[in-house]
Design an enzyme around this catalytic site. Structure first.
Site, PDB file in Angstrom:
ATOM      1  N   ARG A  98       6.548 -18.626  -1.176  1.00 20.65           N
ATOM      2  CA  ARG A  98       6.444 -17.452  -0.311  1.00 20.65           C
ATOM      3  C   ARG A  98       6.216 -16.170  -1.116  1.00 20.65           C
ATOM      4  O   ARG A  98       5.387 -15.338  -0.744  1.00 20.65           O
ATOM      5  CB  ARG A  98       7.713 -17.310   0.528  1.00 20.65           C
ATOM      6  CG  ARG A  98       7.695 -16.183   1.539  1.00 20.65           C
ATOM      7  CD  ARG A  98       6.739 -16.478   2.689  1.00 20.65           C
ATOM      8  NE  ARG A  98       5.391 -15.982   2.468  1.00 20.65           N
ATOM      9  CZ  ARG A  98       4.312 -16.475   3.069  1.00 20.65           C
ATOM     10  NH1 ARG A  98       4.400 -17.495   3.897  1.00 20.65           N
ATOM     11  NH2 ARG A  98       3.132 -15.968   2.830  1.00 20.65           N
ATOM     12  N   LYS A 133      -0.257   6.874  -1.952  1.00 20.60           N
ATOM     13  CA  LYS A 133       0.261   6.273  -0.715  1.00 20.60           C
ATOM     14  C   LYS A 133       0.363   4.754  -0.896  1.00 20.60           C
ATOM     15  O   LYS A 133      -0.359   3.977  -0.286  1.00 20.60           O
ATOM     16  CB  LYS A 133      -0.635   6.629   0.472  1.00 20.60           C
ATOM     17  CG  LYS A 133      -0.649   8.127   0.777  1.00 20.60           C
ATOM     18  CD  LYS A 133      -1.605   8.461   1.904  1.00 20.60           C
ATOM     19  CE  LYS A 133      -1.635   9.963   2.171  1.00 20.60           C
ATOM     20  NZ  LYS A 133      -2.609  10.334   3.222  1.00 20.60           N
ATOM     21  N   LYS A 165      -1.449  21.211  -4.382  1.00 21.56           N
ATOM     22  CA  LYS A 165      -1.843  21.104  -2.987  1.00 21.56           C
ATOM     23  C   LYS A 165      -1.479  22.396  -2.258  1.00 21.56           C
ATOM     24  O   LYS A 165      -0.970  23.342  -2.856  1.00 21.56           O
ATOM     25  CB  LYS A 165      -1.195  19.866  -2.372  1.00 21.56           C
ATOM     26  CG  LYS A 165      -1.619  18.570  -3.085  1.00 21.56           C
ATOM     27  CD  LYS A 165      -0.928  17.358  -2.543  1.00 21.56           C
ATOM     28  CE  LYS A 165      -1.502  16.888  -1.225  1.00 21.56           C
ATOM     29  NZ  LYS A 165      -2.870  16.361  -1.354  1.00 21.56           N
ATOM     30  N   GLU A 199      -6.266  21.568  -4.561  1.00 23.09           N
ATOM     31  CA  GLU A 199      -6.747  21.277  -3.207  1.00 23.09           C
ATOM     32  C   GLU A 199      -7.039  22.577  -2.461  1.00 23.09           C
ATOM     33  O   GLU A 199      -6.252  23.521  -2.521  1.00 23.09           O
ATOM     34  CB  GLU A 199      -5.690  20.481  -2.456  1.00 23.09           C
ATOM     35  CG  GLU A 199      -6.003  20.231  -0.984  1.00 23.09           C
ATOM     36  CD  GLU A 199      -4.797  19.674  -0.248  1.00 23.09           C
ATOM     37  OE1 GLU A 199      -4.584  18.456  -0.345  1.00 23.09           O
ATOM     38  OE2 GLU A 199      -4.072  20.456   0.404  1.00 23.09           O
ATOM     39  N   ASP A 220     -10.339  19.304   1.144  1.00 19.99           N
ATOM     40  CA  ASP A 220      -9.486  18.527   2.037  1.00 19.99           C
ATOM     41  C   ASP A 220      -9.845  18.758   3.505  1.00 19.99           C
ATOM     42  O   ASP A 220      -9.838  19.896   3.989  1.00 19.99           O
ATOM     43  CB  ASP A 220      -8.022  18.899   1.798  1.00 19.99           C
ATOM     44  CG  ASP A 220      -7.066  18.015   2.575  1.00 19.99           C
ATOM     45  OD1 ASP A 220      -7.209  16.779   2.499  1.00 19.99           O
ATOM     46  OD2 ASP A 220      -6.163  18.554   3.237  1.00 19.99           O
TER      47      ASP A 220
END
Length: 288
Positions: A98, A133, A165, A199, A220
């Site tokens: 598994r 992510k 960002k 960004e 972005d």
């Protein structure tokens, strides 16, 4: 790079999670001297990733288990293809099954999805890259899978490069400092080898950010028209990274605007595991 030590550490943790006190089913039902041979078979077409990880799931259970005829990472396969063969003590094969399947299904799913994105932009200069992510604890595995599919990796962690960002810029300029000055002062404190990406979410931000001498600018959630204008405005002064609104239906058009990089979080956070199975045959020796 996916190293042997990383593989063993993560796979060992997965085996500990799956069988903390042993595999009581196999130990109760399967004779200790039973030997098994199993084929890893594709139920659908895809791109393979996770060969060493799959093998480690059995090696760490019992060193006597052999994994052979492993397909190379990055190789394409069709439904029905045999991707590997596992042989050894049946209890060990069943215990590792598994965990081995979970990893190779997940990694091959990411590689297959990445390959689809790469194919969509093959006629352009754009490179498909992943993001942070990723599944916590599995970043090295998932980013290896992206490379198996022909994609590339963005910064591995927060420690690898500067990426400012919108929230970073909001804090940086809270005192009323001009963006260019604030970025320039921050960059001056960094080692000269540190890559800096910033960004922006509007065309009118581009010039003041580029004036600080950054390496990469991320556009972005720009429209296609604004992406094309952004590439023209940057004019080769920095690498152009497009992000936001990227999926298989939009990535080709985004690439055709002339951007250098397309960041795709979906490569890792939205990939589904491929349907791969382990077809097993068991041999129990005749008593002497």
């Amino acid at each position: 790079m996916l190293t042997r030590s990383t593989i063993d550490r993560v796979v060992a943790a997965a085996l500990e999670e799956d069988a903390p006190w042993g595999d009581i089913t196999s130990e109760a039902l399967i004779p200790a001297d039973a030997v098994a041979t199993a084929d890893l078979v594709a139920r659908e077409a895809g791109v393979f990733s996770g060969a060493e990880v799959f093998a480690a799931a059995f090696r760490l259970v019992d060193a006597r288990v052999q994994v052979s005829d492993l397909l190379a990472d990055g190789a394409a396969f069709a439904a029905g293809d045999v991707l590997a063969r596992v042989s050894g003590p049946a209890r060990a094969v069943l215990t590792g099954e598994r965990v081995g399947l979970n990893f190779v299904q997940r990694m091959s799913g990411i590689a297959t999805l990445t390959a689809a994105y790469v194919a969509e932009v093959a006629h352009t200069r754009a490179r498909i890259v992943d993001t942070r992510k990723t599944t916590p604890g599995l970043r090295a595995f998932e980013r290896h899978a992206v490379r198996s599919g022909g994609g590339h990796n963005h910064r591995f962690s927060l420690s690898d490069a500067v990426m400012a960002k919108d929230n970073h810029l909001a804090v940086l300029t809270a005192s009323g400092a001009w963006v260019t000055d604030a970025l320039t002062e921050a960059i001056a404190r960094l080692p000269h080898t540190t890559h800096v990406e910033v960004e922006v979410d509007r065309l009118d931000q581009i010039d003041e950010v580029l004036a600080a001498g950054i390496d990469t600018i991320m556009l972005d959630n720009f429209s296609l028209a604004d992406l094309a204008q952004g590439v023209e405005r940057v004019a080769g002064r920095a690498i152009v990274d497009a992000s936001g609104g990227v999926d298989l239906s939009t990535v080709r058009a985004i690439a055709e605007t002339g951007v250098d990089v397309i960041s795709v979080g979906a490569l890792t956070h939205a990939a589904r595991g491929l349907d791969l199975g382990l077809d097993l045959a068991v041999h129990i020796p005749d008593p002497a």
